[in-house]
Motif scaffolding. Sequence first.
Motif, PDB file in Angstrom:
ATOM      1  N   UNK A   1      10.774  12.460  -7.010  1.00 26.81           N
ATOM      2  CA  UNK A   1      11.362  11.278  -7.634  1.00 26.81           C
ATOM      3  C   UNK A   1      10.426  10.087  -7.433  1.00 26.81           C
ATOM      4  N   UNK A   2      10.427   9.136  -8.367  1.00 26.33           N
ATOM      5  CA  UNK A   2       9.630   7.917  -8.175  1.00 26.33           C
ATOM      6  C   UNK A   2      10.135   7.137  -6.962  1.00 26.33           C
ATOM      7  N   UNK A   3       9.313   6.252  -6.453  1.00 31.95           N
ATOM      8  CA  UNK A   3       9.696   5.413  -5.321  1.00 31.95           C
ATOM      9  C   UNK A   3      10.936   4.598  -5.666  1.00 31.95           C
ATOM     10  N   UNK A   4      11.912   4.607  -4.780  1.00 35.64           N
ATOM     11  CA  UNK A   4      13.178   3.908  -5.015  1.00 35.64           C
ATOM     12  C   UNK A   4      12.937   2.427  -5.329  1.00 35.64           C
ATOM     13  N   UNK A   5      13.529   1.961  -6.407  1.00 33.98           N
ATOM     14  CA  UNK A   5      13.426   0.562  -6.786  1.00 33.98           C
ATOM     15  C   UNK A   5      12.164   0.190  -7.547  1.00 33.98           C
ATOM     16  N   UNK A   6      11.280   1.140  -7.759  1.00 34.29           N
ATOM     17  CA  UNK A   6      10.040   0.867  -8.488  1.00 34.29           C
ATOM     18  C   UNK A   6      10.320   0.783  -9.988  1.00 34.29           C
ATOM     19  N   UNK A   7       9.384   0.237 -10.784  1.00 33.56           N
ATOM     20  CA  UNK A   7       9.604   0.155 -12.236  1.00 33.56           C
ATOM     21  C   UNK A   7       9.899   1.514 -12.877  1.00 33.56           C
ATOM     22  N   UNK A   8       9.155   2.551 -12.488  1.00 34.43           N
ATOM     23  CA  UNK A   8       9.394   3.870 -13.067  1.00 34.43           C
ATOM     24  C   UNK A   8      10.760   4.399 -12.635  1.00 34.43           C
ATOM     25  N   UNK A   9      11.158   4.135 -11.404  1.00 33.86           N
ATOM     26  CA  UNK A   9      12.465   4.578 -10.917  1.00 33.86           C
ATOM     27  C   UNK A   9      13.582   3.938 -11.724  1.00 33.86           C
ATOM     28  N   UNK A  10      13.490   2.641 -11.965  1.00 32.38           N
ATOM     29  CA  UNK A  10      14.528   1.949 -12.725  1.00 32.38           C
ATOM     30  C   UNK A  10      14.608   2.481 -14.153  1.00 32.38           C
ATOM     31  N   UNK A  11      13.458   2.721 -14.767  1.00 37.02           N
ATOM     32  CA  UNK A  11      13.464   3.270 -16.126  1.00 37.02           C
ATOM     33  C   UNK A  11      14.086   4.650 -16.151  1.00 37.02           C
ATOM     34  N   UNK A  12      13.684   5.504 -15.199  1.00 38.79           N
ATOM     35  CA  UNK A  12      14.205   6.861 -15.147  1.00 38.79           C
ATOM     36  C   UNK A  12      15.707   6.885 -14.888  1.00 38.79           C
TER      37      UNK A  12
ATOM     38  N   UNK B   1      -0.760  18.806  -7.834  1.00 39.55           N
ATOM     39  CA  UNK B   1      -1.476  17.855  -8.701  1.00 39.55           C
ATOM     40  C   UNK B   1      -1.133  16.402  -8.388  1.00 39.55           C
ATOM     41  N   UNK B   2      -0.286  16.171  -7.394  1.00 37.41           N
ATOM     42  CA  UNK B   2       0.176  14.811  -7.102  1.00 37.41           C
ATOM     43  C   UNK B   2      -0.978  13.846  -6.850  1.00 37.41           C
ATOM     44  N   UNK B   3      -2.060  14.343  -6.300  1.00 45.26           N
ATOM     45  CA  UNK B   3      -3.194  13.457  -5.981  1.00 45.26           C
ATOM     46  C   UNK B   3      -3.887  12.930  -7.236  1.00 45.26           C
ATOM     47  N   UNK B   4      -3.567  13.522  -8.401  1.00 45.69           N
ATOM     48  CA  UNK B   4      -4.208  13.096  -9.649  1.00 45.69           C
ATOM     49  C   UNK B   4      -3.426  12.009 -10.392  1.00 45.69           C
ATOM     50  N   UNK B   5      -2.298  11.599  -9.825  1.00 44.75           N
ATOM     51  CA  UNK B   5      -1.522  10.527 -10.469  1.00 44.75           C
ATOM     52  C   UNK B   5      -2.407   9.290 -10.616  1.00 44.75           C
ATOM     53  N   UNK B   6      -2.565   8.775 -11.827  1.00 40.94           N
ATOM     54  CA  UNK B   6      -3.406   7.584 -12.024  1.00 40.94           C
ATOM     55  C   UNK B   6      -2.939   6.419 -11.159  1.00 40.94           C
ATOM     56  N   UNK B   7      -3.866   5.626 -10.711  1.00 41.19           N
ATOM     57  CA  UNK B   7      -3.546   4.520  -9.811  1.00 41.19           C
ATOM     58  C   UNK B   7      -2.538   3.551 -10.419  1.00 41.19           C
ATOM     59  N   UNK B   8      -2.679   3.297 -11.712  1.00 38.70           N
ATOM     60  CA  UNK B   8      -1.747   2.359 -12.359  1.00 38.70           C
ATOM     61  C   UNK B   8      -0.314   2.883 -12.309  1.00 38.70           C
ATOM     62  N   UNK B   9      -0.136   4.207 -12.492  1.00 47.78           N
ATOM     63  CA  UNK B   9       1.191   4.801 -12.425  1.00 47.78           C
ATOM     64  C   UNK B   9       1.693   4.874 -10.986  1.00 47.78           C
ATOM     65  N   UNK B  10       0.780   5.141 -10.045  1.00 49.65           N
ATOM     66  CA  UNK B  10       1.163   5.205  -8.628  1.00 49.65           C
ATOM     67  C   UNK B  10       1.698   3.852  -8.168  1.00 49.65           C
ATOM     68  N   UNK B  11       1.083   2.776  -8.645  1.00 51.36           N
ATOM     69  CA  UNK B  11       1.535   1.432  -8.280  1.00 51.36           C
ATOM     70  C   UNK B  11       2.921   1.128  -8.834  1.00 51.36           C
ATOM     71  N   UNK B  12       3.289   1.826  -9.913  1.00 53.81           N
ATOM     72  CA  UNK B  12       4.619   1.619 -10.502  1.00 53.81           C
ATOM     73  C   UNK B  12       5.657   2.580  -9.939  1.00 53.81           C
ATOM     74  N   UNK B  13       5.260   3.419  -8.963  1.00 57.78           N
ATOM     75  CA  UNK B  13       6.227   4.282  -8.295  1.00 57.78           C
ATOM     76  C   UNK B  13       6.078   5.762  -8.527  1.00 57.78           C
ATOM     77  N   UNK B  14       5.103   6.192  -9.330  1.00 50.50           N
ATOM     78  CA  UNK B  14       4.897   7.610  -9.626  1.00 50.50           C
ATOM     79  C   UNK B  14       4.385   8.328  -8.372  1.00 50.50           C
ATOM     80  N   UNK B  15       5.142   9.327  -7.893  1.00 52.02           N
ATOM     81  CA  UNK B  15       4.758  10.067  -6.682  1.00 52.02           C
ATOM     82  C   UNK B  15       4.379  11.517  -6.952  1.00 52.02           C
ATOM     83  N   UNK B  16       4.121  11.858  -8.190  1.00 54.66           N
ATOM     84  CA  UNK B  16       3.837  13.242  -8.531  1.00 54.66           C
ATOM     85  C   UNK B  16       4.925  13.793  -9.422  1.00 54.66           C
TER      86      UNK B  16
END
Length: 527
Positions: free
Chosen positions: A239-250, A220-235
């Motif tokens: 794990x979120x992209x290192x150093x991204x906003x979602x990564x720091x929060x997590x 389902x990774x391809x369904x990640x909304x664009x806004x979340x993908x830009x913040x580091x969501x990889x599915x």
Amino acid sequence: MASTIVLGIAVLIYLMLTCYCGWMGYKHTKSTDDFMVGGRKVNPFVLALSYGAAFISTSAIIGFGGYAGAFGMGILWLVFLNIFIGIFIAFIVFGSRTRRMGVNLKAVTFPELIGKRFQSRFIQGFSGLLIAIFMPIYTSGVLIGGARFMETALGIDYNTSVLMLTIITAAYVITGGLLAVMYTDAMQGILMFVGMAILMILTYRNLGGVVEAHQALTNLAYLVPETMAQQGHNGWTSMPTFGSPIWWTLVSTIILGVGIGTLAQPQLAVRFMTVKNTTSLKRAVLSGGPFIFMMVGVAYVVGALSNVYFFNNKGMLAFDVAGGNIDKIMPEYINSAMPEIFVVFFMLTLLAAAMSTLSSLFHNMGTAIGHDLYREYIMHGKIGHTISITKLGIAFTIIISVILAYVLPIGIIARATAIFFGLTAAAFLPMYAGAIFWKRMTKEGAVASMLVGTFSSLFWLTFVHAKEASALGISQAIFGQTTLLTGTWTLVDPILVATPISVLVAIVISLLTEPAPKEHIEKCFGK
């Protein structure tokens, strides 16, 4: 909607068991020690279940389970910290010394343990004040979690659900003290364990098996909304992209903030002083570890896998089904995917999770006001009406918690938990660790560490960490900008800044000041 008759019978049986356990606690509560620390003779199995049930609440199941539903299984690293730090390190390393020093100093609360260790009524009073002011934030998150499920499962108005949870829990906490809390916790812990085990089995059965379910989630990774993908969501299995906003929060807020902050939770640390010897603590690890693994592990995995169920059946992701409120993901999934009879049973599981943690928090807030702030700091140790003031303190903090549960914004459960855990880590952990491990730590070092940890954490929350600073608006009002710093700094949780500063201050000030008399150190640690 679950059958009204079945639901009524189930709730009646549950409440009868809860009342019985509460009555047993009330029956055996004869002294202040009984009310505060269970008479220091609690069974290790009861300790483990009570500790785990107080530790794992609707905040973990609903709040963090919902977070996993939105952002994925990276949160499973928190399971590791919950078990390694929250159980093994807490019981074996911190617990044994806490119990021993608590007995030596005749301490009955966490703030009193620290206050007597450093011979400081100020430390005890200030610690009690911090608990009374900020613990209601965490408590309200637990209330919200239980009430949201009742709202979704039973169609009961949210405000009514909050009041029902509060009144039932308050009744046995105010009358029976910590023994009532721990007995009911143990019963509720067993119910929680069974409920989560069944939830895991039914989820994998519905999704075709363990391997199939996880592969489907990966796909389902391809369904990640664009806004979340830009913040580091990889599915949901990455794990979120290192150093991204979602990564720091997590990583900084959720995993480290809650994982490390566990060690400095007053309502958990006081339980180490309820058993008669260190052997009991070691025995408690054997049941506490599997309990925590089942509670948080299942919640986080099921939360993430709910995306597969919702996509297969509704063509939507969990976040969208919940209307953007992550606190509703788990309730929506359980009510949609589970058999009707299980919805009834799981409602009791969540009631148990909510009530077990709420009872511990209510008791801790009350003792902080009645014993630590009123008796020891304001009245300078005069006995007075300690238990009565404690019960009034419980009632007062309950009211504050309920008000917060009504006014806090949506999706706040995980955030409220992380805020309180992070604050206590900065304010209490360096002082607590120094108190039980470092004989050279001084009163001045402890006071400085507590104050610096508290105010640096609050400063970072108010003026730097974007999530809280933007919501509070104080920085905007004073300085004309949402945060004083920009870029990555606005994503770094206060625990990564305030706690190291607090540790450094504790060490430096202690080395620059005179240590406590040898006689007092021997009294604290034992000869």
